[in-house]
Design an enzyme around this catalytic site. Structure first.
Site, PDB file in Angstrom:
ATOM      1  CB  THR A  79      11.037  46.607  41.980  1.00  0.00           C
ATOM      2  OG1 THR A  79      10.708  46.213  40.641  1.00  0.00           O
ATOM      3  CG2 THR A  79       9.838  46.352  42.871  1.00  0.00           C
TER       4      THR A  79
ATOM      5  CG  ASN B 145       7.183  48.617  30.581  1.00  0.00           C
ATOM      6  OD1 ASN B 145       6.613  49.663  30.891  1.00  0.00           O
ATOM      7  ND2 ASN B 145       6.723  47.443  30.939  1.00  0.00           N
TER       8      ASN B 145
ATOM      9  CD  GLN C  22      12.150  49.665  29.296  1.00  0.00           C
ATOM     10  OE1 GLN C  22      13.018  49.634  28.418  1.00  0.00           O
ATOM     11  NE2 GLN C  22      11.795  48.580  29.981  1.00  0.00           N
TER      12      GLN C  22
ATOM     13  CB  SER D  34      16.377  48.580  36.278  1.00  0.00           C
ATOM     14  OG  SER D  34      16.576  47.231  36.548  1.00  0.00           O
TER      15      SER D  34
ATOM     16  CG  HIS E  32      17.504  43.735  34.553  1.00  0.00           C
ATOM     17  ND1 HIS E  32      16.558  43.157  33.747  1.00  0.00           N
ATOM     18  CD2 HIS E  32      16.827  44.317  35.569  1.00  0.00           C
ATOM     19  CE1 HIS E  32      15.349  43.375  34.269  1.00  0.00           C
ATOM     20  NE2 HIS E  32      15.493  44.079  35.378  1.00  0.00           N
TER      21      HIS E  32
ATOM     22  CB  THR F 190      27.653  44.345  52.076  1.00  0.00           C
ATOM     23  OG1 THR F 190      27.871  44.276  53.479  1.00  0.00           O
ATOM     24  CG2 THR F 190      28.981  44.351  51.341  1.00  0.00           C
TER      25      THR F 190
ATOM     26  CB  CYS G 216      -0.418  34.341  29.424  1.00  0.00           C
ATOM     27  SG  CYS G 216      -0.123  34.547  27.689  1.00  0.00           S
TER      28      CYS G 216
HETATM   29  N1  PLP Z   1       9.791  50.183  35.464  1.00  0.00           N
HETATM   30  C1  PLP Z   1       9.825  49.855  34.172  1.00  0.00           C
HETATM   31  C2  PLP Z   1       9.375  50.838  33.138  1.00  0.00           C
HETATM   32  C3  PLP Z   1      10.253  48.590  33.783  1.00  0.00           C
HETATM   33  O1  PLP Z   1      10.288  48.263  32.486  1.00  0.00           O
HETATM   34  C4  PLP Z   1      10.667  47.678  34.786  1.00  0.00           C
HETATM   35  C5  PLP Z   1      11.072  46.304  34.424  1.00  0.00           C
HETATM   36  O2  PLP Z   1      10.364  45.592  33.726  1.00  0.00           O
HETATM   37  C6  PLP Z   1      10.635  48.067  36.124  1.00  0.00           C
HETATM   38  C7  PLP Z   1      10.199  49.331  36.428  1.00  0.00           C
HETATM   39  C8  PLP Z   1      11.084  47.141  37.223  1.00  0.00           C
HETATM   40  O3  PLP Z   1      12.483  47.045  37.211  1.00  0.00           O
HETATM   41  P1  PLP Z   1      13.333  45.946  38.035  1.00  0.00           P
HETATM   42  O4  PLP Z   1      13.269  44.705  37.257  1.00  0.00           O
HETATM   43  O5  PLP Z   1      14.737  46.486  38.077  1.00  0.00           O
HETATM   44  O6  PLP Z   1      12.776  45.854  39.387  1.00  0.00           O
END
Ligand code: PLP
Length: 751
Positions: free
Chosen positions: A71, A159, A187, A207, A209, A245, A334
């Site tokens: 993000t 995603n 993704q 990202s 995670h 940092t 939802c």
């Molecule tokens: N873009 C895509 C395609 C995602 O799947 C996600 C996370 O769900 C994001 C952006 C946002 O990523 P982050 O959680 O690192 O801000």
């Protein structure tokens, strides 16, 4: 063992990434900006991770900045491109009039476009690039619009569906355009060869995670020479392009993941992943007859499946999978009252029912074959559980026996199924089109015959599906000709085992409103009253077919026919009260009380009601409201956490714990050993059957409801409290937060 199949939402952290993060927090904890040895070690680590990422992503001479996640990377990319566009425009250059983004893009992209477009005063038009049924961008459309675009945003892979974008095709479509190009690579990381510098991509956020690194670490690729405007100004870190940092534990963990990508040991090859994905797909198809995939597997990541099953909502499927300890996600968002269809699937143009009931199953490239095997076994068990409940499959088996009264609800409208297991006869009251297929399957599967399909009145907010249901079950109908509300012409009462169902005309809401009274002799156990009396409302009487002046006498006639404890089963139940009684309603509704105690005459009730119903709007389900509601009853049931439950059981060992999940969920998950605690399994759909027995408990006996997430149990507890049993509780967070302990729950409860 939990089977986690929601990797597109987030992934667990790889053990080696965890170890690297811990080391960066405890041993090599330096600040990379410090010039002493501890700092230098941290910088060396950071540089090494960046170099590895550059290699893997093919960044060439471009830059790679560490960020907090995608993000942030998206914001920086959009801000940078838009500021450059503004400068070009200020210098008198043409920048076009459009900011384009793929219609299936993650919300972070269009929201960032709108935000920075407005904040920078650019005021360009933000427009979605259409996608086809395969989820891929309409390249012909893009070619036409690209010359007028200042920035184009497309994702590497989606995603929700896993659909992989045709980046080469997009690049070609952009060939005549000066537009900046951002590719959301989230993704695609570790799954696609993005060759960033080999393409004309200007920005690509990632990202950690989503690929086994912790949350809070990300990367932003910036093409050599592409403009960058820092989002964060400060200490000048990352070449003053991203101050603050650095998140060294995140960087170290990401480095370990990237190392695993390079070592070729930890992650599976795409071909292997595709084989396992196909196995899951075949298992799903076999377990859930009629299942459809919402995106073509041939152009999707080999780690994502998005599907829908006719007649089964995504909520039902999520509950089912969760009960089998398989974590998947709904493909749709939802809202407070109902699941909204997935905007991604809507943009693709898949049929609305698929967009509304989508489920996503996704795994990461570190998946193992035993996990896939176990997932397949559990999917088969889920399919079996639904077959047992006659929700899918063939008609060959009987499955879980029917309870005498079952409630179905669609957007606040209730349908009731009355069943007599001994004689295998059933009555349906107020059928809903959304339920016909399910009821037909259920009655055939259970080998029931139909005494009648009844409506309590001619409905204003939806079409009755009685005729459709009768037509679907011609071989199961016990009576021939029926009247307009479905009552058989040849009888005055319907016999359901030892009970009978009788009619009581209650004109008011409509001229034809009828209550159906279920009981023995003059003793009425449950009255199916349609919209005449609903929890918190009386049926509106402002329709052309209403008889407002008749309502008072109808209410009094109803009161005369019922006993004090008779439950009312309503035709609408917007707030999930399940059932009510006349005295409960009279306590909340002054107009009803006035009609029953004689202080309002027919005209007085009609005119007070007309005033009350003036300007009645739509319900929270965007359907026509069937009555004006008063605020009626406890708004929330008291929650118990594990400690609270433990304390309660100490003082009240006689307390009753009630599992309100549906039978197919209960079948899939064995409950922990509860020792001496009394436990009941009462699915929410048959709650009405057990309300009288709980209301008859001593006032101080606690009834604690629980379910998967705490949502359904909260409804049950609130309903019971509203009817007068104050000691009704819900287990906060549901089974998800159930105390995990060895050996079983009992130990946790009595510690
Ligand atoms: N873009 C895509 C395609 C995602 O799947 C996600 C996370 O769900 C994001 C952006 C946002 O990523 P982050 O959680 O690192 O801000």
């Amino acid at each position: 063992m939990e089977i986690y199949l929601d990797a597109n939402a987030t992934t667990p952290v790889l053990p080696q990434a965890r170890a690297a993060a811990l080391a960066a927090m405890s041993d090599d904890f330096g600040n990379p900006s410090s010039i002493h040895s501890t700092g230098l070690k941290a910088r060396a680590l950071m540089d090494a991770v960046r170099a590895r990422a550059q290699r893997l992503l093919g960044t060439g001479g471009g830059q790679l900045l560490f960020t907090s996640g995608a993000t942030e990377g998206i914001q920086t990319a959009v801000l940078s491109a838009l500021r450059a566009l503004r400068e070009r425009r200020d210098a008198g250059e043409s920048i076009g009039s459009l900011l384009l983004y793929g219609a299936t893009e993650h919300k972070a992209v269009p929201e960032a476009l709108k935000h920075w477009n407005e904040l920078l005063g650019l005021n360009l038009e933000v427009r979605a690039i259409p996608v086809g049924l395969d989820g891929r961008h309409d390249l012909a459309w893009l070619s036409l619009q690209a010359p007028r675009a200042g920035l184009v945003c497309t994702m590497a892979a989606n995603n929700e569906t896993g659909v992989i974008s045709d980046l080469d095709g997009i690049e070609q479509a952009l060939s005549g355009s000066r537009a900046f190009w951002m590719v959301d690579g989230v993704q695609g990381l570790g799954k696609l060869d993005l060759r960033l510098a080999a393409r004309r991509i200007d920005y690509a956020p990632f990202s950690g995670h989503k690929l086994y690194a912790p949350k809070g670490i990300g990367l932003l690729y910036v093409r050599e020479g592409a403009p960058v405007t820092p989002l964060l100004a400060g200490g000048g870190q990352e070449g003053a392009l991203r101050s603050g940092t650095e998140n060294m534990s995140g960087i170290a963990a990401l480095g370990a993941v990237l190392a695993a990508l390079e070592d070729g040991q930890t992650f599976r090859e795409p071909a292997t992943l595709a084989r396992w994905r196909d196995r899951l797909a075949e298992t799903l198809l076999a377990a859930f007859p009629g299942l459809v995939f919402n995106a073509p597997l041939a152009v999707s990541l080999p780690t994502t499946l998005n599907f829908a099953v006719p007649g089964l909502s995504s909520k039902l499927l999520l509950d089912l999978f969760d009960a089998a300890d398989v974590r998947v996600s709904g493909g749709s968002a939802c809202s407070a009252a109902k699941a909204l269809p997935s905007f991604v699937l809507q943009a693709m143009g898949v049929p609305e029912w698929q967009a509304a009931s989508a489920v996503r199953l996704s795994f990461g490239p570190a998946v193992t074959e035993p996990l896939i095997d176990e997932a397949c076994a559990r999917i088969r068990a889920c399919g079996e559980a639904l077959r047992e409940s006659c929700l899918t499959g063939t008609v060959a088996q009987e499955g879980t026996p029917l309870t005498p009264i079952t409630r179905y609800v669609v957007d606040g409208a209730c349908c009731w199924l009355l069943a007599d297991p001994a004689s295998r006869t059933a009555v349906v009251i107020d059928p809903l089109p959304e339920l016909n297929e399910r009821l037909e399957r259920l009655l055939r599967c259970q080998d029931y015959r139909l005494l009648a399909v009844l409506d309590t009145h001619s409905h204003g907010d939806h079409a009755s599906s009685a005729e459709g249901l009768r037509a679907a079950l011609p071989d199961r109908l016990l009576h021939g000709e029926v009247d307009a509300l479905g009552w058989p012409m040849d009888t005055e009462q319907l016999v359901l085992g030892e009970q009978t169902l009788r009619r009581l005309p209650v004109p008011g809401h409509t001229a034809d409103s009828t209550a159906y009274l279920l009981g023995k002799g003059s003793q009425v156990r449950v009255a199916f009253v349609g919209d005449t009396v609903m929890p918190g409302a009386l049926g509106r009487t402002d329709f052309p077919v209403s008889e407002p002046l008749a309502l008072r006498d109808s209410l009094r006639r109803l009161a005369d026919a019922l006993q004090p404890g008779t439950l009312l089963a309503p035709g609408h139940d917007y707030e999930n009260r399940f059932a009510t009684t006349l005295s409960t309603e009279a306590a909340h509704q002054p107009l009803l009380a006035g009609a029953l105690n004689g202080s309002l005459d027919a005209l007085g009730l009609a005119s007070a009601k007309a005033e009350f119903e003036r300007g009645l709007g739509l319900t929270e389900y965007q359907t026509m409201a069937c009555g004006a509601r008063v605020c009626s009853g406890p708004e929330a049931a008291p929650e118990l956490d594990a400690r609270g439950l433990r304390l309660l059981l100490r003082t009240h060992p006689e307390a009753l714990l009630v599992d309100v999940r549906e039978p197919y969920e209960q079948r899939l998950s064995l409950l922990p050993d509860l020792g001496a605690v009394q436990l009941q399994a009462v699915p929410l759909s048959v709650l009405i059957e057990h309300l009288p027995e709980w209301l008859a408990l001593p006032a101080e006996t606690p009834v604690v409801f629980f379910c998967r997430s705490g949502n359904r149990s909260e409804q049950a507890a609130r309903a019971l409290r509203r009817l007068g049993h104050d000691e009704a509780y819900t287990l906060a967070g549901g089974l998800a937060l159930w105390p995990q302990c060895e050996p079983g729950l009992e130990a946790a409860l009595y510690v």
